[in-house]
Design an enzyme around this catalytic site. Structure first.
Site, PDB file in Angstrom:
ATOM      1  N   LYS A 150      44.630  53.051  35.889  1.00  0.00           N
ATOM      2  CA  LYS A 150      44.340  52.192  34.730  1.00  0.00           C
ATOM      3  C   LYS A 150      43.863  53.044  33.552  1.00  0.00           C
ATOM      4  O   LYS A 150      44.269  52.839  32.406  1.00  0.00           O
ATOM      5  CB  LYS A 150      43.293  51.126  35.110  1.00  0.00           C
ATOM      6  CG  LYS A 150      43.865  50.065  36.061  1.00  0.00           C
ATOM      7  CD  LYS A 150      42.802  49.128  36.644  1.00  0.00           C
ATOM      8  CE  LYS A 150      43.441  48.182  37.661  1.00  0.00           C
ATOM      9  NZ  LYS A 150      42.456  47.273  38.310  1.00  0.00           N
ATOM     10  N   GLN A 210      36.060  46.879  39.270  1.00  0.00           N
ATOM     11  CA  GLN A 210      37.076  47.011  40.317  1.00  0.00           C
ATOM     12  C   GLN A 210      36.573  46.410  41.624  1.00  0.00           C
ATOM     13  O   GLN A 210      35.454  46.682  42.066  1.00  0.00           O
ATOM     14  CB  GLN A 210      37.447  48.498  40.504  1.00  0.00           C
ATOM     15  CG  GLN A 210      38.625  48.748  41.425  1.00  0.00           C
ATOM     16  CD  GLN A 210      39.956  48.193  40.894  1.00  0.00           C
ATOM     17  OE1 GLN A 210      40.149  48.038  39.696  1.00  0.00           O
ATOM     18  NE2 GLN A 210      40.865  47.881  41.799  1.00  0.00           N
ATOM     19  N   ASP A 252      40.553  40.842  33.205  1.00  0.00           N
ATOM     20  CA  ASP A 252      41.116  40.576  34.535  1.00  0.00           C
ATOM     21  C   ASP A 252      41.456  39.092  34.690  1.00  0.00           C
ATOM     22  O   ASP A 252      42.183  38.718  35.610  1.00  0.00           O
ATOM     23  CB  ASP A 252      40.083  40.925  35.623  1.00  0.00           C
ATOM     24  CG  ASP A 252      40.363  42.255  36.305  1.00  0.00           C
ATOM     25  OD1 ASP A 252      41.548  42.631  36.402  1.00  0.00           O
ATOM     26  OD2 ASP A 252      39.390  42.897  36.755  1.00  0.00           O
TER      27      ASP A 252
END
Ligand code: GUN
Length: 292
Positions: free
Chosen positions: A52, A96, A119
């Protein structure tokens, strides 16, 4: 059989984002900025977060990576989230997953400002998604929609079977495929570990989306000819045949089913790269402040 090439498609999307960013910056705007919090030393999470951060560089974004030890307390983690929430230079924040067992995942998700939740996991954003209001769509389901769209796959009126009901993929995917949108307008069956006669259901799928995390779970006898298969699974197994020492397997027995499919995503190179591209897209959207 047509391969749904997530690597190529994600590169196309990254090129589109990069040119928009260079225009933004040329016009005096600031670079979009994504922050990621990575806790502990889970090898898979490390790989994903590094990918990412690298993708941010590729498209001209700024990125910040906050690494925390597995022993971090919930209060310390929430304080890190708050620092990023109030940092006006940062447009998007991801924490994460998975988190260590002593941390309450929902508390952390809820602590992220919905306007920075690129997200798309915050209850506010999940609610907006379900109501078909503008929001950040969770990146993996959004990447799947984008693949279906860019390969002109007809979804309206089709039977879409989703295997797996995770908050990250299966559950939002089932909502998105049922919405009155394109892609969408499917009749959706969401299946999970308690589903009876799974094979009978999967055999009726026009579109089969598999996200349960069990390597090569879906076999040829479970699908009909002409099916579209989206394989979200990524199981890392040790291998002495690859340079990295790891081999990636999907949730679908690719070799066994591929000749029955009209379209199928490979693993790797299918859904995975699309997830990252959509995360970048959400971050760009946030930097333009279009949603909140
Ligand atoms: N872990 C696995 N997939 C994801 C994702 O899309 N976002 C975050 N934050 N964690 C994940």
């Amino acid at each position: 059989m047509i391969l749904l090439d997530g690597k190529k498609t994600s590169n196309d999307i990254k090129d589109e984002i990069a040119s928009e960013v260079s225009q933004l910056v040329a016009n005096g705007g600031k670079k979009p900025h994504l922050a990621a919090i990575l806790i502990g030393d889970n090898g898979a999470s490390e790989t994903y977060v590094n990918a990412k951060v690298k993708a941010c560089l590729e498209v001209g974004f700024s990125s910040t990576l906050v690494r925390l030890d597995t022993s971090v307390t919930q209060e310390q983690l929430l304080a890190e989230v708050e620092k990023i929430n109030i940092n006006s230079d940062i447009d998007g924040l991801i924490v994460q997953l998975p988190l260590p067992f002593h941390i309450d995942e929902m508390k952390v998700t809820e602590s992220i400002l919905p306007s920075k939740d690129v997200d798309g996991f915050h209850p506010t954003n999940i609610g907006k998604m379900a109501l078909n209001l503008p929001t950040y769509l969770p990146a993996t389901p959004a990447g799947i929609l984008e693949l279906l769209l860019r390969y002109n796959i007809e979804t309206s009126g089709k039977h879409c079977v989703v295997i797996g009901r995770s908050h990250i993929v299966g559950s939002p995917m089932s909502i998105l495929m049922a919405r009155n949108t394109n892609p969408g307008n499917c009749t959706v069956t969401l299946t999970h570990s308690r589903t009876k006669n799974l094979n009978e259901i999967t055999k009726t799928a026009d579109i089969l989306i598999v996200a349960l995390g069990k390597a090569e779970f879906v076999t040829a006898n479970m699908v009909k000819d002409g099916v579209v298969i989206i394989d979200v699974g990524i199981t890392r197994i040790k291998s002495d045949k690859t340079k990295s020492g790891w081999k990636l397997l999907g949730d679908v027995d690719f070799k066994g089913v591929k000749n029955k499919c009209n379209f199928i995503t490979p693993v790797p190179g299918g859904v995975g790269p699309m997830t990252i591209a959509m995360l970048l897209k959400n971050t760009l959207l946030s930097s333009k402040s279009n949603l909140y």
